[in-house]
Design a protein around this motif. Structure first.
Motif: not given
Length: 253
Positions: A70, A73, A138, A142, A195, A199, A202, A206
């Protein structure tokens, strides 16, 4: 008066429908029963076992992977999305509208479509799936949200300030760093936190890009444990929703 009462009632019904499933999972995470809905007495054994038993290492690894993916990304998406937003803003009106429409397509797509598309892309080019492909995936979904967060700040900015800086001898990069970036910083922060939230939240993208190397995120960990009928799913889900809603609350600052 009646219209106002109906509007408030509709809002409360909507909130109950959204949060009731999370509340049910939270309540039944404090019992030892393996079947959701079967209350066998108050107990914190699921949480104790989750953080001290064999599941502890898997959960910590999943949490670490989730936040690593996360953060990376969100950081890359913020940089790319901000630069892209500046470029889109400086296009002519028709080109700006076209590129804006193309930017909205990934946001309108269902997550499963994005996941399958990226999976096929990686397979076609023979890219080994793992941490790198998940991060790239990601970043892909994003970045458009960052563009959407930064563009309104650019529209509110006075363009004469940038032009004046150039007339006074500032280089384009210096004017970009000292004038444009401070103006769009709130949009960049919002895009970064959004974002980060997307992430962490998600699952569909993934699961299609994670590969078979044993890599797990928090969402895939919960999914795998639920398929095995594990009671840890309820406790892990509560932790997951705390991170998810916490990040979403910060994003709405």
């Amino acid at each position: 008066m009646m219209q106002k009462l109906l509007a408030k009632s509709y809002l409360w019904v909507l909130l109950v429908l959204l949060y009731a499933p999370v509340a049910v999972i939270m309540v039944f995470s404090f019992t030892e029963a393996k079947v959701l809905g079967n209350w066998s007495g108050f107990s914190t054994r699921l949480y104790t076992s989750l953080f001290t038993g064999g599941a502890h290492h898997s959960l910590v690894s999943a949490l670490w992977n989730t936040f690593l993916i996360a953060f990376v990304a969100a950081t890359v998406s913020t940089v790319l999305g901000s630069i892209a937003a500046i470029g889109i803003f400086n296009l002519k009106a028709r080109a700006r509208q076209t590129v804006g429409f193309l930017n909205s397509i990934p946001m309108l797509n269902a997550d499963i479509i994005t996941g399958i598309s990226l999976f096929l892309l990686f397979v076609t080019f023979g890219i080994s799936q793992g941490l790198t492909t998940v991060i790239l995936a990601h970043i892909t979904f994003c970045t458009p949200y960052v563009v959407l967060s930064v563009l309104p700040r650019l529209k509110q900015m006075n363009p004469n300030v940038y032009e004046a800086a150039l007339d006074l001898g500032a280089t384009p990069f210096y004017a970009l760093r000292k004038i444009i970036f401070p103006e769009i910083r709130p949009g960049m922060i919002s895009g970064f936190i959004l974002s980060l939230t997307l992430s962490i939240d998600d699952f569909a993208v993934t699961i299609f890009t994670i590969g078979n190397e044993g890599l797990e995120t928090l969402s895939t960990y919960i999914y795998a444990d639920a398929r095995k009928g594990g009671a840890y799913t309820r406790a892990a889900s509560v932790i997951y929703h705390h991170f998810r809603y916490g990040a979403a609350a910060v994003a709405g600052y």
